[in-house]
Motif scaffolding. Structure first.
Motif, PDB file in Angstrom:
ATOM      1  N   THR A 226      40.924  47.344 -17.485  1.00 46.93           N
ATOM      2  CA  THR A 226      39.534  46.929 -17.521  1.00 46.93           C
ATOM      3  C   THR A 226      38.861  47.374 -16.233  1.00 46.93           C
ATOM      4  N   PHE A 227      37.577  47.050 -16.094  1.00 49.17           N
ATOM      5  CA  PHE A 227      36.860  47.283 -14.850  1.00 49.17           C
ATOM      6  C   PHE A 227      36.820  45.984 -14.070  1.00 49.17           C
TER       7      PHE A 227
ATOM      8  N   SER B  44      35.396  42.900 -12.191  1.00 50.90           N
ATOM      9  CA  SER B  44      34.111  42.208 -12.248  1.00 50.90           C
ATOM     10  C   SER B  44      33.648  41.785 -10.866  1.00 50.90           C
TER      11      SER B  44
ATOM     12  N   TYR C 139      39.291  53.070 -12.325  1.00 58.45           N
ATOM     13  CA  TYR C 139      38.086  53.784 -12.726  1.00 58.45           C
ATOM     14  C   TYR C 139      38.467  55.161 -13.256  1.00 58.45           C
TER      15      TYR C 139
ATOM     16  N   ARG D   2      32.890  52.825 -12.006  1.00 56.75           N
ATOM     17  CA  ARG D   2      33.508  52.986 -13.328  1.00 56.75           C
ATOM     18  C   ARG D   2      33.857  54.451 -13.560  1.00 56.75           C
TER      19      ARG D   2
ATOM     20  N   THR E 283      32.049  53.609 -19.760  1.00 56.64           N
ATOM     21  CA  THR E 283      31.524  53.750 -18.403  1.00 56.64           C
ATOM     22  C   THR E 283      30.020  53.535 -18.331  1.00 56.64           C
TER      23      THR E 283
ATOM     24  N   SER F 101      30.540  46.366 -20.373  1.00 55.35           N
ATOM     25  CA  SER F 101      31.923  46.855 -20.368  1.00 55.35           C
ATOM     26  C   SER F 101      32.886  45.923 -19.657  1.00 55.35           C
ATOM     27  N   TYR F 102      32.394  45.144 -18.700  1.00 57.81           N
ATOM     28  CA  TYR F 102      33.276  44.236 -17.979  1.00 57.81           C
ATOM     29  C   TYR F 102      33.820  43.118 -18.861  1.00 57.81           C
TER      30      TYR F 102
END
Length: 276
Positions: A211-212, A214, A178, A221, A38, A43-44
């Motif tokens: 995933t997060f 984009s 998230y 997050r 996070t 992280s993306y």
């Protein structure tokens, strides 16, 4: 159920993504990993395996089998009809606490879902707001049939072609969401890919590859009690801080989880009785 990295069949399902890197060699993540993911500015670029028991959909429904209305569909399709017929909260507070008399919040949105320019719910797949929301009833027949079609289609697709194939090549087509985080625990709230998540659980996975998004920064997050304090008086009236805390804590409440499990069991039973 086995970790997909250890299970040959699930290794076939979880093909490597050509656009995202695997975090932590595919091991199920824990709280320390959540802290890194996070806060990491890159992280993306990663996808990560979240333990099923930490994953939730909508208003707190666990992705463990027997606890999610979407997964009950695979046992009896009419159970989804029962879900939309009986689960009709007026606010997210009522939805999360399973108390139709709960007062203090007047929206189906969670208090940390913030738009600088609020826009009304516009629907999806050419189905406007009059057709209902996917997380609760009432819904139109068109919306109900769309949800059923997606569940059938994605289960068959993953069975035949695996999960991270070219069909899900774009990072924004992965399961994403998230984290809700306390000092000692976390939940991963699935925002996109809920049908894929349900199908993976049905196929035996004990983790979800997530995933997060984009699409910056459509979703946070991380949401924690600190964020709730920070938004008080800005995103919501500060006098509602205790209600907001109750909404947040409802995602972690084991007694509410048990009640949700009982509801899912009852809806499945009613569906099976009507189908006989």
């Amino acid at each position: 159920m086995l970790n997909p990295i250890e299970n040959p069949r699930m290794q076939e399902i979880f093909n490597d993504s050509p656009h995202l890197e695997m975090y932590g060699r595919g091991k199920p993540i824990g709280l320390d990993d959540v802290k890194l993911l996070t806060m990491g500015r890159d992280s993306y670029q990663y996808y990560f395996q979240v333990p099923i028991e930490k994953c939730v959909w909508g208003y707190g429904w666990s992705y463990l089998k027997g606890e999610n209305p979407l997964n009950s569909f695979f046992r009896c399709e009419a159970s989804l009809d029962q879900f939309y017929t009986h689960f009709r909260p007026e606010t997210c507070l009522q939805a999360l606490t399973l108390d139709n008399t709960a007062q203090g919040w007047d929206s189906l949105e969670t208090p940390w879902y913030v738009n600088l320019e609020p826009k009304p719910f516009s629907g999806e797949n050419k189905l406007g707001p009059e057709h209902g929301r996917p997380h609760c009833g009432p819904v139109s027949l068109e919306r109900l049939n769309l949800e059923k079609f997606r569940l059938r289609e994605v289960l068959q697709s993953i069975r035949n072609m695996g999960y991270m194939t070219s069909y899900y090549a774009s990072p924004d087509q992965h399961i994403f969401g998230y984290f809700l985080v306390t000092a000692q625990d976390f939940r991963f709230l699935v925002v996109n890919g809920q049908h894929r998540a349900a199908a993976l659980v049905e196929l035996g996975s004990q983790t979800l590859p997530a995933t997060f998004t984009s699409i910056a920064p459509r979703m946070p997050r991380l949401v924690s009690p600190w964020h709730l304090d920070f938004l008080a008086g800005v995103a919501y009236d500060g006098s509602q801080r205790e209600v907001v805390q109750e909404i947040f804590e409802s995602y972690f409440d084991e007694s509410l989880r048990q009640r949700r499990r009982e509801y899912v069991t009852d809806w499945l039973r009613l569906a099976q009785l009507e189908s006989d």
